[in-house]
Design a protein around this motif. Structure first.
Motif, mmCIF file in Angstrom:
data_model
loop_
_atom_site.group_PDB
_atom_site.id
_atom_site.type_symbol
_atom_site.label_atom_id
_atom_site.label_comp_id
_atom_site.label_asym_id
_atom_site.label_seq_id
_atom_site.Cartn_x
_atom_site.Cartn_y
_atom_site.Cartn_z
ATOM 1 N N ARG A 55 34.594 44.145 41.318
ATOM 2 C CA ARG A 55 35.282 45.303 40.758
ATOM 3 C C ARG A 55 34.466 46.577 41.016
ATOM 4 N N THR B 164 43.660 46.969 48.773
ATOM 5 C CA THR B 164 42.995 47.161 47.488
ATOM 6 C C THR B 164 43.546 48.394 46.782
ATOM 7 N N PHE C 164 44.888 39.812 49.811
ATOM 8 C CA PHE C 164 43.441 39.890 49.664
ATOM 9 C C PHE C 164 42.733 39.661 50.991
ATOM 10 N N LYS D 19 39.159 36.710 44.288
ATOM 11 C CA LYS D 19 40.348 37.432 43.827
ATOM 12 C C LYS D 19 41.539 36.488 43.735
ATOM 13 N N ILE E 227 41.832 44.515 39.858
ATOM 14 C CA ILE E 227 43.137 44.420 40.526
ATOM 15 C C ILE E 227 44.191 44.929 39.551
ATOM 16 N N CYS F 214 38.395 42.276 37.413
ATOM 17 C CA CYS F 214 38.314 42.233 38.874
ATOM 18 C C CYS F 214 38.870 43.502 39.518
ATOM 19 N N GLU G 107 32.744 46.284 45.793
ATOM 20 C CA GLU G 107 33.316 45.175 46.555
ATOM 21 C C GLU G 107 32.534 44.890 47.833
ATOM 22 N N LEU H 168 33.179 38.515 39.628
ATOM 23 C CA LEU H 168 34.391 39.332 39.527
ATOM 24 C C LEU H 168 34.046 40.786 39.217
#
Lengths: 266, 527, 392
Positions: free
Chosen positions: C242, C159, C154, C259, C74, C72, C245, C238
């Motif tokens: 990634r 981000t 989120f 997320k 993150i 994802c 977005e 996801l």
């Protein structure tokens, strides 16, 4: 023509627009956006009838992309009204909500999910529930291949269905993105520069595809390529410095003194 | 000045001897009885004998002894022995002499009389201190001594303290007139500190209503002033902390803010600057100890060079391959930070190294009741100079113009003939070099250890992000805002909790405004 | 439907090899320790079992981190916080089990509270005498923190590096907080001197082996859950988030919900890993919250190969085995050079990590083979892509 007459005409037009908010698919009135003092949109007004295809032209910085950003919820306008279907106030919604209302967008730079296959790109775009639950165990996992293939054959990518989208050529990516828009089956499509970087043959194909799409959807096309706009053969709106400069058939607009001036800087 | 002091001393000596002769007084010690000793103290204080002060001081410090035959001797702080009666030195205190005992009550009395005695001391600092002591003790019997001292005092500052002392004593005297007391209250109100409050508070008890009322009003006024002063002091500490934060963050504002590079080794650049200072000082200590005060001046350009060159090496060796991949840059530079820490640990050892303060950095002064240390003041000034210099460099030089051109539109800049790779390297070197000179300043107030950089990295990032990435002024405002907020919260919440609260607030703030206080807006930001 | 999803998620070659090797290795370690005499060459001493158990917990943390980072995008620099919170929940349970065997022999209060002169148990320590409640908290507390943190972050679209920096600030703030004595978690010293867990002595050999086997089972389970997640359409969304977005948003996906779900699931996994780690190492202290720990976990994932899950687990074991080898003995002063070098090397030279690079290599070889053998060939891209898909 004097300025007073112009103002008068503009006012009448605005009044007429207001009346038409009810029956419109997209209705913008007096929309202004500024970034750090720079006015990207300046009391922009625009009405799109259901089923209509509209081409938006204008020089760089005219506010075309910002207008798309406002409609799709990416940018909040400082003032003005943005209505979808005459009822939904788009300024109160975010991108996902607006997309789920039935507005699809193609970016200026083709944006597809490069690590996914062409088919998966369509699978993710297809109309249907988009909650986390549906994606985990629900409907999103049960999308039949037929539905995907149908879209892919329309955008002529059926033989590439298993390739990663990142491997496609620039033009193919543009089409894949249009395919994703079709899969979304929106009421309104916003298409930003669909033929940038395409060959002449591809451009013609794209024009044909868009005309075909326009028979079932409302479409707004932003484009620089005048011959392409001409090929679409639809009503044209010319933007300049964030507001509408001229509107009408392509030969009328392109003959307009002011349009020629802003394009050629005379 | 000194002449006056000497005159005052002579005047003191010329005082007529008090009723009891010194010999009789000293005989009281032989009894080694608390009440006799108490009398002796008063008599010595009034005697005006030159050795009186040292005598009483010796008593306080258990250095006064009596022999069985009634001789009294004392030693001074250096251990030299004197005969109490004559004040002349002797070889040693005779064997069999017994120390004169004291108790807490006596000690209080001794301190008071020492205060009175020192009111006449030749050293102005001592006189002033003595006046303060009497003021705090509020022993009414000292009033005549205070008045005598006041009549002779030539130094206006000390005279003022003496007047305040007199006022405090007058307030404690039941027989003073209302006018005297009112005047005293207004003098103490003007003094405006904790001691004045104590004196005024004592005066409220049992005083006539009007006086008590007046005193209470004065107390409230003083307390208000003190509160403001405390707040001001905290603001100053905050400014000082803010300048430290700004120093640490300012280089990052360039590498992260302008170039968009996440340099986790930024703290290590600060550390390198601090170690450069250490090395320079070692050289000075070895070869030119007399010029030690100039060590920082030499260290500044060297630290800039060392950190800047290391920065350029990192940019050329690693970061340039990772432009456009911020998360990878983050990891790679974290690796660099580990390597640099270990390198310094290997070279200089894991413990703190001693970095000295030059003379102009030590000491403190008083400004409207605020305690300001020179070290902190210089760091604030230095930070402002560095910041101004950087602004000038970016806005007014051709390098600054090229740098901004490259960061705004690399391809356009390249096609206009700007060597973008070199500008990248130099920009990164500049950011790192500034971190290096920050290290010189921070070496003055923080421990110089291999972990020095680690303690600044998170704070620095928070400062830059809070201020708005890409905005130097944002970094400036944010550093001072965070510094002051932290210090204002500290008295309420304690240091650690204040820091946690600030971190949590920052996290919440970034949620609200992800692009910081002075965010750039518009389409350009997205790309 | 769900069974089919599980079968398809775990039926690929990578998963079978991973789970198979994991099972065989775990059984070998356990049986060799129990059955073989200490003198035997194949005997695994009990301290090595505990060490391997620690690695397995780290591997679980790495899989959890890979789920959010690899799939994802993150990059959490605060996953150590979730790990530590799970660890503290377990530590609290273990402290309550000590009972009167503490130095001060207080039946209710842990030693450090008696030492601090506390008279009664703080409210948040209630319930931790119950094993099921504690196990619930092990996942719930990190999950809740992740939910609250993620909900805000989120939704406001924090981000990239911004998110990384605030996750780092989060774990840093928690570290400072847990260092405070009045937080009620033992301050500097943390929680230690555990006696037993559900009635078994934590130091005893059978308990240690059982803890090791449970850790392995939890790793396998974590892997299976992660694998099911990423092979479902959820995982495709996801990856879509990634890589692009805003495209996902304009398609109508609530990016923040996706997320949030994956972040919370990952935090719970990290919490469970931390809970199993604590009884095996015998202590939990605020040092576990240190930002450096979280970044180290990121490098495990990067070394093994992000977005592969198996690679994350492998990376955790490889890097930690290196750490154990090199931090003792002659090379000890150079370990940080190696670790730092590893960060640089992996990001510059091996961006796909070990497993990712191997996968790419196999995919290429398979493609070449197929082109050679099958004439006339179909469009060359199609089989290659198919191969890549099944291998990923």
């Amino acid at each position: 023509m004097t300025d007073a007459l112009l103002d008068d005409a503009a006012q009448k037009e605005a009044a007429a627009r207001k009346a038409s908010a009810k029956g419109s698919v997209l209705y913008l009135d007096g929309v202004s956006v500024s970034f750090d003092g720079f006015r990207a949109l300046n009391e922009l007004s625009l009405v799109l009838a259901p089923g209509e295809m509209r081409a938006i032209i204008g020089p760089n910085g005219a506010g075309k992309t910002t207008m798309m950003d406002v409609i799709t919820g990416k940018t909040r306008p400082d003032e003005g009204e943005v209505l979808f279907d005459g009822t939904h106030d788009l300024t109160m919604l975010d991108e996902a909500e607006i997309a789920n209302l039935g507005i699809g967008r193609k970016f200026q730079k083709p944006t597809v999910f490069e690590f996914h296959t062409v088919a998966d790109n369509i699978r993710l775009a297809l109309k249907g529930p988009r909650t986390t639950r549906s994606a985990l165990f629900g409907a999103r996992n049960r999308i039949p291949d037929d539905a995907i293939d149908e879209v892919l054959s329309r955008v002529r990518l059926i033989e590439h269905r298993a390739r990663p989208a990142g491997d496609l050529s620039h033009g193919q990516k543009q089409w894949l993105e249009i395919g994703m828009l079709l899969a979304q089956d929106p009421k309104l499509l916003l298409v930003d520069e669909p033929v940038a970087g395409m060959t002449d043959a591809e451009t013609e194909d794209t024009a044909e595809l868009l005309r075909e799409i326009a028979t079932r959807h409302s479409v707004v096309v932003v484009e620089h390529d005048m011959s392409f706009v001409r090929a679409l053969g639809v009503k044209v709106t010319c933007l300049h410095e964030g507001s509408v400069l001229a509107e009408g058939r392509i030969d009328v607009v392109s003959a307009d003194e002011r349009v020629i001036e802003v394009y050629l800087g005379r | 000045m000194r002449v006056f002091a000497v005159l005052a001393l002579f005047a003191a000596l010329a005082l007529p001897a008090a009723a009891a002769s010194l010999q009789e007084t000293l005989a009281r010690f032989a009894a080694n009885d608390f009440s006799e000793t108490a009398k002796a103290i008063d008599e010595i204080a009034e005697s005006g004998a030159p050795q009186a002060a040292s005598l009483i001081d010796a008593l306080l410090n258990r250095r006064l002894a009596v022999t069985p035959d009634g001789g009294v001797f004392f030693t001074d702080a250096q251990g030299r022995a004197f005969d109490a009666l004559t004040g002349s030195p002797v070889a040693a205190v005779p064997k069999g002499a017994q120390l004169v005992r004291t108790n807490n009550k006596l000690r209080g009395q001794i301190e008071n009389s020492l205060g009175t005695l020192r009111l006449q001391a030749p050293d102005p600092a001592k006189r002033r201190e003595a006046a303060e002591i009497v003021l705090r003790a509020r022993d009414v019997s000292a009033l005549p001594a205070v008045r005598t001292a006041l009549s002779r005092e030539q130094d206006p500052v000390i005279a003022k303290v003496l007047r305040e002392t007199e006022a405090a004593l007058v307030l404690s005297r039941p027989d003073a007139t209302t006018e005297q007391k009112t005047l005293a209250i207004s003098i103490l109100r003007a003094r405006s500190d904790q001691d004045a409050i104590a004196a005024l508070r004592a005066a409220t008890a049992g005083a006539p209503f009007a006086i008590a009322q007046e005193a209470r009003r004065a107390i409230v006024a003083i307390e208000k002033r003190l509160e403001v002063q405390a707040a001001m002091q905290n603001v100053w500490y905050g400014l000082s902390l803010g300048s430290v934060l700004l120093l640490a963050a300012i280089g990052l504002a360039i590498t992260f803010g302008v170039m968009g590079v996440i340099n986790m080794a930024h703290g290590e650049m600060v550390m390198l600057g601090a170690y450069t200072t250490f090395v320079v000082q070692e050289v000075f200590r070895a070869y030119a100890p007399g010029a030690f005060d100039f060590s920082l001046l030499v260290a500044l350009p060297l630290a800039f060079l060392v950190a800047g060159l290391v920065g350029i090496a990192i940019e050329r060796g690693i970061i340039r391959f990772l432009y456009g991949r911020p998360l990878e840059t983050l990891l790679a530079t974290w690796g660099v930070s580990l390597i640099l820490q270990q390198a310094v640990r290997t070279a200089f050892g894991p413990t703190n190294r001693e970095v000295g303060n030059p003379s102009f950095m030590s000491g403190a002064f008083d400004l409207w009741g605020l305690q300001i240390t020179y070290g902190r003041l210089w760091i604030v000034v230095f930070t402002l100079v560095v910041f101004a210099g950087l602004l000038l460099l970016l806005k007014a030089t051709s390098f600054g113009l090229r740098m901004r051109a490259v960061t705004q539109n690399r391809r356009m800049a390249a096609s206009m003939g700007i060597p973008t790779a070199r500008v990248d390297a130099l920009t990164f070197g500049l950011g790192s070099g500034i971190a290096g000179i920050a290290g010189v300043a921070l070496s003055q107030i923080d421990n110089v250890s291999p972990n020095l950089g680690q303690s600044y990295i998170i704070d620095s990032f928070m400062v830059v992000v809070f201020g708005g990435v890409g905005s130097l002024w944002g970094t400036f405002v944010s550093a001072f805002a965070l510094g002051i907020a932290n210090k204002l919260m500290e008295p309420v919440a304690g240091a650690v909790l204040a820091k946690i609260v600030i971190l949590v607030l920052l996290i919440l703030f970034i949620q609200k405004r992800p692009r910081g206080l002075f965010a750039l807006k518009g389409r350009a930001v997205e790309s | 439907m769900i069974t089919r999803m599980i079968v398809s998620a775990l039926g690929d070659r990578g998963s079978l090899v991973f789970l198979g090797l994991l099972g065989v290795a775990a059984l070998f370690v356990a049986l060799s320790n129990l059955l073989l005499p200490p003198g035997s060459a194949l005997h695994v001493p009990i301290h090595i079992v505990a060490l391997l158990g620690k690695y397995v917990c780290y591997a679980t943390l790495a899989v959890a981190l890979d789920l959010v980072w690899g799939y994802c995008g993150i990059l959490s620099l605060g996953h150590g916080a979730f790990f530590a919170l799970g660890g503290y929940a377990m530590g609290m349970y273990l402290m309550r089990q000590v009972g009167t065997r503490g130095v001060y022999a207080d039946p209710v209060l842990p030693d450090f509270m008696v030492f601090l002169n506390w008279k009664e148990l703080p409210w948040f320590w209630h319930g931790f005498d119950s094993f099921p409640f504690s196990m619930l908290m092990v996942a719930l507390v990190p999950g809740l923190l992740a939910f609250v943190f993620g909900w805000f972050a989120f939704r406001s679209r924090v981000t990239g590096v911004y998110l990384s920096i605030i996750t780092q600030a989060m774990t840093y703030a928690l570290m400072l907080a847990f260092f405070r004595n009045d937080m009620g978690f033992g301050g500097n010293n943390g929680l230690t001197d555990f006696k037993d867990i559900v009635g078994f002595n934590v130091q005893a050999q059978p308990t240690r082996i059982a803890l090791f086997l449970i850790s392995v089972a939890v790793l396998a389970l974590t892997y299976a859950v992660a694998r099911v997640l990423v092979t479902s359409t959820f995982g495709k969304v996801l990856v879509a988030i990634r890589d692009a977005e805003s495209r996902a948003r304009f398609l109508g996906y609530r990016v923040e919900s996706y997320k949030l779900v994956v972040f919370v699931v990952s935090a719970c996994m990290a919490g469970v890993a931390g809970a199993l780690y604590v009884p095996q190492v015998g202590i939990i202290n605020p040092g576990e919250f240190a930002p450096a720990n979280s970044i180290e976990a990121v490098i495990w994932v990067a070394v093994g190969g992000r977005g592969t899950l198996t690679g994350a687990a492998l990376g955790a074991v490889v890097v930690n085995a290196m750490k154990t080898t090199f931090t003792s003995g002659l090379l000890a002063p150079y370990w940080l050079f190696m670790l730092g070098g590893l960060f640089v090397l992996v990001t510059l030279a091996l961006p796909k990590g070990i497993v990712g690079t191997l996968q790419g290599w196999f995919a290429k070889r398979g493609e070449a083979k197929r082109v050679e053998t099958s004439e006339p060939s179909p469009p060359p891209e199609a089989p290659a892509a198919g191969k890549a898909e099944s291998a990923s």
